[in-house]
Write a protein that holds these residues in place. Structure first.
Motif, short mmCIF file in Angstrom:
data_model
loop_
_atom_site.label_atom_id
_atom_site.label_comp_id
_atom_site.label_asym_id
_atom_site.label_seq_id
_atom_site.Cartn_x
_atom_site.Cartn_y
_atom_site.Cartn_z
N MET A 1 0.85 -1.17 0.00
CA MET A 1 0.00 0.00 0.00
C MET A 1 0.90 1.24 0.00
N SER A 3 2.09 5.26 0.41
CA SER A 3 1.94 6.27 1.47
C SER A 3 0.66 7.06 1.26
N ASP A 5 -2.13 6.04 -0.19
CA ASP A 5 -3.27 5.20 0.17
C ASP A 5 -3.41 5.09 1.69
N ARG A 6 -2.29 4.98 2.41
CA ARG A 6 -2.34 4.91 3.88
C ARG A 6 -2.88 6.22 4.46
N GLU A 9 -6.59 6.42 3.92
CA GLU A 9 -7.32 5.54 4.84
C GLU A 9 -7.46 6.20 6.22
N ALA A 10 -6.40 6.85 6.69
CA ALA A 10 -6.46 7.56 7.97
C ALA A 10 -7.46 8.71 7.91
N PRO A 56 -5.84 4.38 11.70
CA PRO A 56 -5.07 3.52 10.79
C PRO A 56 -3.83 4.23 10.26
N HIS A 57 -2.70 3.56 10.34
CA HIS A 57 -1.42 4.00 9.77
C HIS A 57 -0.85 5.27 10.41
#
Length: 89
Positions: A1, A3, A5-6, A9-10, A56-57
């Motif tokens: 995944m 950076s 995309d992370r 998601e956050a 997340p992340h």
């Protein structure tokens, strides 16, 4: 995944979890040593807190004694704000 995309998601997690009025803070404050108490001045309604570990992340707090949380709410005369309480990596 990636950076990107992370990060998305956050952001998605926080956006879905925040009340509408807190989703676009006008002020962001990083509360390092000595400023952790500033989070207590954030008005209680509406207010939202997230431990770094629940996002997340998101990086973890790296300093003993720092709360390691994001606090969303209003400062002073209804200024929407987010406070980063505790330094992260």
């Amino acid at each position: 995944m990636s950076s990107f995309d992370r990060a998305n998601e956050a952001v998605s997690f926080l956006t879905k979890s925040l009340p509408e009025g807190l989703r676009k803070p006008q002020v962001a404050i990083v509360c390092g040593s000595g400023l952790g108490g500033l989070a207590e001045t954030v008005q209680s309604e509406p207010r939202a807190e997230f431990d770094y570990t629940s996002i997340p992340h998101f990086p973890r707090s790296t300093v003993a004694g720092h709360a390691g949380k994001l606090v969303f709410g209003f400062l002073g005369q209804k200024i929407p704000a987010v406070l980063m309480v505790g330094r992260a990596q």
